[in-house]
Design an enzyme around this catalytic site. Structure first.
Site, PDB file in Angstrom:
ATOM      1  N   ARG A   7      -7.784  -1.390  -6.321  1.00 29.24           N
ATOM      2  CA  ARG A   7      -8.207  -2.692  -5.813  1.00 29.24           C
ATOM      3  C   ARG A   7      -9.467  -3.180  -6.523  1.00 29.24           C
ATOM      4  O   ARG A   7      -9.637  -4.376  -6.752  1.00 29.24           O
ATOM      5  CB  ARG A   7      -8.419  -2.608  -4.299  1.00 29.24           C
ATOM      6  N   LYS A  65       0.852  10.013  -5.383  1.00 29.87           N
ATOM      7  CA  LYS A  65      -0.511   9.486  -5.192  1.00 29.87           C
ATOM      8  C   LYS A  65      -1.583  10.566  -5.326  1.00 29.87           C
ATOM      9  O   LYS A  65      -1.384  11.706  -4.925  1.00 29.87           O
ATOM     10  CB  LYS A  65      -0.597   8.837  -3.812  1.00 29.87           C
ATOM     11  N   HIS A  79     -11.134  -2.129   1.935  1.00 25.56           N
ATOM     12  CA  HIS A  79     -11.444  -0.761   1.495  1.00 25.56           C
ATOM     13  C   HIS A  79     -12.422  -0.716   0.318  1.00 25.56           C
ATOM     14  O   HIS A  79     -12.353   0.189  -0.507  1.00 25.56           O
ATOM     15  CB  HIS A  79     -10.138  -0.019   1.131  1.00 25.56           C
ATOM     16  N   CYS A  84      -6.051   4.057  -3.696  1.00 30.35           N
ATOM     17  CA  CYS A  84      -6.076   2.644  -3.306  1.00 30.35           C
ATOM     18  C   CYS A  84      -7.336   1.893  -3.730  1.00 30.35           C
ATOM     19  O   CYS A  84      -7.252   0.887  -4.439  1.00 30.35           O
ATOM     20  CB  CYS A  84      -5.870   2.526  -1.811  1.00 30.35           C
ATOM     21  N   ASP A 119      -0.061  -0.316  -4.894  1.00 33.26           N
ATOM     22  CA  ASP A 119      -1.418  -0.048  -5.394  1.00 33.26           C
ATOM     23  C   ASP A 119      -1.576   1.308  -6.066  1.00 33.26           C
ATOM     24  O   ASP A 119      -2.580   1.543  -6.746  1.00 33.26           O
ATOM     25  CB  ASP A 119      -2.444  -0.208  -4.276  1.00 33.26           C
ATOM     26  N   ASN A 120      -0.635   2.213  -5.872  1.00 34.94           N
ATOM     27  CA  ASN A 120      -0.690   3.544  -6.512  1.00 34.94           C
ATOM     28  C   ASN A 120       0.653   4.211  -6.265  1.00 34.94           C
ATOM     29  O   ASN A 120       1.571   3.587  -5.725  1.00 34.94           O
ATOM     30  CB  ASN A 120      -1.832   4.399  -5.950  1.00 34.94           C
ATOM     31  N   ASP A 157       0.836  -1.204   0.000  1.00 30.95           N
ATOM     32  CA  ASP A 157       0.000   0.000   0.000  1.00 30.95           C
ATOM     33  C   ASP A 157       0.869   1.251   0.000  1.00 30.95           C
ATOM     34  O   ASP A 157       1.580   1.528   0.979  1.00 30.95           O
ATOM     35  CB  ASP A 157      -0.904  -0.018   1.233  1.00 30.95           C
ATOM     36  N   ASP A 158       0.856   1.983  -1.098  1.00 33.41           N
ATOM     37  CA  ASP A 158       1.609   3.238  -1.263  1.00 33.41           C
ATOM     38  C   ASP A 158       3.109   3.036  -1.458  1.00 33.41           C
ATOM     39  O   ASP A 158       3.873   3.997  -1.329  1.00 33.41           O
ATOM     40  CB  ASP A 158       1.390   4.195  -0.077  1.00 33.41           C
ATOM     41  N   LYS A 211      -5.816  -5.210   3.909  1.00 32.89           N
ATOM     42  CA  LYS A 211      -6.731  -4.092   3.661  1.00 32.89           C
ATOM     43  C   LYS A 211      -7.722  -4.406   2.554  1.00 32.89           C
ATOM     44  O   LYS A 211      -7.337  -4.857   1.469  1.00 32.89           O
ATOM     45  CB  LYS A 211      -5.897  -2.854   3.317  1.00 32.89           C
ATOM     46  N   HIS A 257       1.774   2.155   4.056  1.00 34.51           N
ATOM     47  CA  HIS A 257       0.871   3.305   4.208  1.00 34.51           C
ATOM     48  C   HIS A 257       1.087   3.959   5.571  1.00 34.51           C
ATOM     49  O   HIS A 257       1.321   3.284   6.556  1.00 34.51           O
ATOM     50  CB  HIS A 257      -0.580   2.808   4.081  1.00 34.51           C
TER      51      HIS A 257
END
Length: 631
Positions: A112, A429, A172, A108, A368-369, A70-71, A170, A262
């Protein structure tokens, strides 16, 4: 062709068999005894079984493991030029393929949603993030803010195809019972339903939603396991899921959706001081070093230029040493987060080796980004006097740098280090420069036939994962599912690329497009247009050639109006095909005023900041002469 050759045997092989088991003549004056008859039948059966090959057992289908960070930025793994130590992720890269032109989305949950559905965000329910649905998007299909039920998911189809389906980490993409992982095809799960939160406990970010929500196997948790730490616990749970069904003959699909790295940067004490002082040199030096390694590794062409440093980010040389040290400590914590993530990935890899599943497992690894350069905590906490500001002051009050990483601390590394993570690309991001949507991708395992450690520059997209996994599993994407029509796939399978039979799943005529928070972009071949809010963008369409300008430094819209027009026609096509509704409100609608006026960033300007003390030649120095006597 003789009968023997058709059956897969040469005549000489049959002759050798007959020498071992000679057949007597059937002509005899005595009746054959029952025993002799049985022996003859046995011998005949042996010959037939040798002459006619048995049907080959169907090939064992591979397990599939997706490791989603994540990130994590494009250049944050060692195999992508980083000084951060990631030996386990690098081992997957060295045994597989690294991809340099892989795109996700700018945030994110939109990423996903495409990963699990293979369908564009504006159709699958994440046309906008739930936290930012605009007034003109409320109630519109495709803008539910969660993965809607008009799409079918990867775990649903793989489960139907005979796979075990497991998820940790995660989610989300919805919190109600019909939208949690167990309702979307996951047989087992241990999931954080929110977009972020503490790594140590259930503390969330706002006064209205102060407690993070978790599920395990479709049940909402009242508390977390003892000694909970997100990255470790997710790994422990996934290993348990795999072991529970190991040996039953079924392959598994494991979606390891890590929260790390993250913010907030929470991590055990022993992981916080692995890079002490390393980042005090500042972001410009680290970014230049990463670019150099990226070029040396063959991931970027020689001559690649860094994107412009964000104009509101200071040159670190102008900062006091103590300021650089404090800001450097934030990057130290981030590096520790990535290394801790890598350690737990290594635990999973080692376990699969121990139980004999590693060699038959396809791994897909990516972030993810783009890296997070926005001040999320400030956006959440708001201004003094608000309830969220008071909540943050109580629940996230550990501000002493010596407490960073503990429960109750909130650390993020800011735009300067986010640009380092996204070396060499522009922005980060939430934005649609490549720094917001371009990610490192690693694929390894039995589906990969390309040379180990090789690099591919084909144009790839996160929505491609759905058709790729279905091809690996021997399954198909349906036109209808559970009595309802499903949207067509956006993605294209990587099957031929992984097999070494193609360099890209796309031709130069195919295009990719994005929209989120009102920012927009299209890429076709080496060309890209983007529209972004002022001051990150111009509030109008800009044109870039990514082959010669991956940092998106030079807007070619005025020089190439023909190319601009052609790409804008593709944008219009994308809007029509995917029901794109540009939001009437955006989290960035008022950003122009809080930030300084955007100006160009030129090295060494203004000279005033860089002018050092002039020291004259020694032989020209002298003490002052006596003052004249007063008259």
């Amino acid at each position: 062709m003789t009968v023997e050759q058709f059956a897969g045997f040469e005549p000489t092989e049959v002759n050798r068999t007959m020498e071992i088991f000679p057949l007597r003549s059937t002509r005899t004056d005595k009746p054959r005894s029952p025993r002799r008859t049985i022996n003859a039948l046995r011998i005949a059966g042996i010959i037939v079984s040798l002459a006619i090959p048995s049907a080959a057992a169907p090939p064992r289908r591979p397990n599939i493991v997706i490791i989603l960070a994540d990130d994590m930025g494009f250049s944050d793994m060692g195999s992508f030029g980083s000084e951060i130590r990631t030996p386990n992720l690098d081992s997957l890269a060295n045994n597989g393929v690294r991809f340099t032109n892989f795109y996700t989305h700018a945030s994110c949950s939109p990423t996903r949603s495409m990963l699990l559905s293979g369908v564009d965000t504006h159709l699958n329910g994440l046309g906008n993030m739930n936290e930012w649905i605009a007034p003109n998007q409320v109630g519109v299909d495709g803008y539910e803010g969660r993965l809607n039920n008009r799409v079918v998911t990867v775990p649903q189809l793989l489960k139907d195809a005979g796979y075990h389906t497991y998820m940790v980490g995660k989610w989300h993409m919805g919190k109600s019972p019909e939208h949690i992982p167990a309702a979307r095809g996951f047989e087992r799960d241990f999931s954080l339903l929110d977009g972020a939160g503490s790594y140590w406990d259930m503390t969330n970010f706002t006064a209205a939603s102060p407690r993070s929500v978790f599920t395990e196997d479709g049940r909402y948790l009242t508390r977390l396991p003892k000694d909970y730490y997100a990255t470790k616990t997710y790994t422990d749970k996934m290993i348990g899921f795999i072991d529970a069904n190991h040996g039953d003959g079924k392959p598994f699909f494991a979606y390891v959706s890590h929260q790390a790295p993250h913010d907030p940067y929470h991590l055990p004490v022993e992981w916080r001081n692995r890079h002490v002082g390393q980042y005090d040199v500042g972001w410009d030096t680290i970014r230049a070093a990463r670019l150099k390694r990226l070029i040396e590794l063959g991931l970027l062409p020689a001559g690649t230029q860094l994107s412009e440093r964000m104009w509101f980010v200071p040159d670190p040389i102008a900062l006091a040493p103590v300021t650089r040290a404090v800001l450097g400590k934030k990057m130290e914590l981030y590096a520790g987060m990535v290394e801790n993530l890598d350690f737990h990935v290594g635990r999973l890899i080692d376990h699969l080796k121990e139980i004999g599943e590693y060699e038959n497992t396809v791994f897909i690894v990516f972030g993810d980004n783009g890296a997070e350069g926005n001040d999320v905590f400030q956006m959440i906490a708001g201004t003094p006097g608000t309830r969220d500001f008071l909540f943050a002051a109580i629940k996230w009050s550990r501000t002493d740098p010596n407490a960073w990483g503990d429960p109750g601390s909130y650390v993020a590394y800011g735009p300067m280090w986010a640009q380092v993570s996204m070396t060499p690309f522009s922005q980060y991001k939430s934005w649609l420069a490549d720094g917001g949507i371009r990610n490192a991708l690693v694929v390894s395992g039995p589906a990969v036939k390309r040379p180990k450690g090789s690099i591919n520059n084909g144009l790839m997209h996160v929505a491609d994962i759905m058709p790729t996994l279905l091809e690996i599993a021997g399954a198909a994407y349906p036109k209808t599912y559970q009595g309802r029509e499903v949207p067509p796939l956006l993605g294209k399978s990587w099957g031929q690329v992984l097999a070494g039979e193609a360099e890209s799943p796309r031709t130069d005529q195919d295009y990719l497009a994005w929209e989120v928070f009102g920012n927009r972009a299209v890429r076709q071949g080496e060309w890209k247009v983007r529209w972004e809010f002022i001051p990150f963008g111009k509030g109008e369409w800009e044109l870039f050639n990514l082959a010669t300008d991956p940092g998106e430094r030079k807007d070619l819209a005025a020089e190439r109006p023909d190319k601009l027009k052609a790409l804008l026609a593709l944008w219009d096509d994308y809007v029509r095909a995917n029901n794109v509704i540009v939001p009437s409100r955006s989290p960035f609608e008022a950003m122009e005023k809080p930030l300084p006026t955007r100006v160009p960033v030129d090295a060494g300007f203004p000279p005033l900041l860089y002018e050092r003390q002039y020291i004259p030649p020694k032989d020209m120095m002298a003490d002052p002469k006596p003052m004249p006597k007063k008259r």
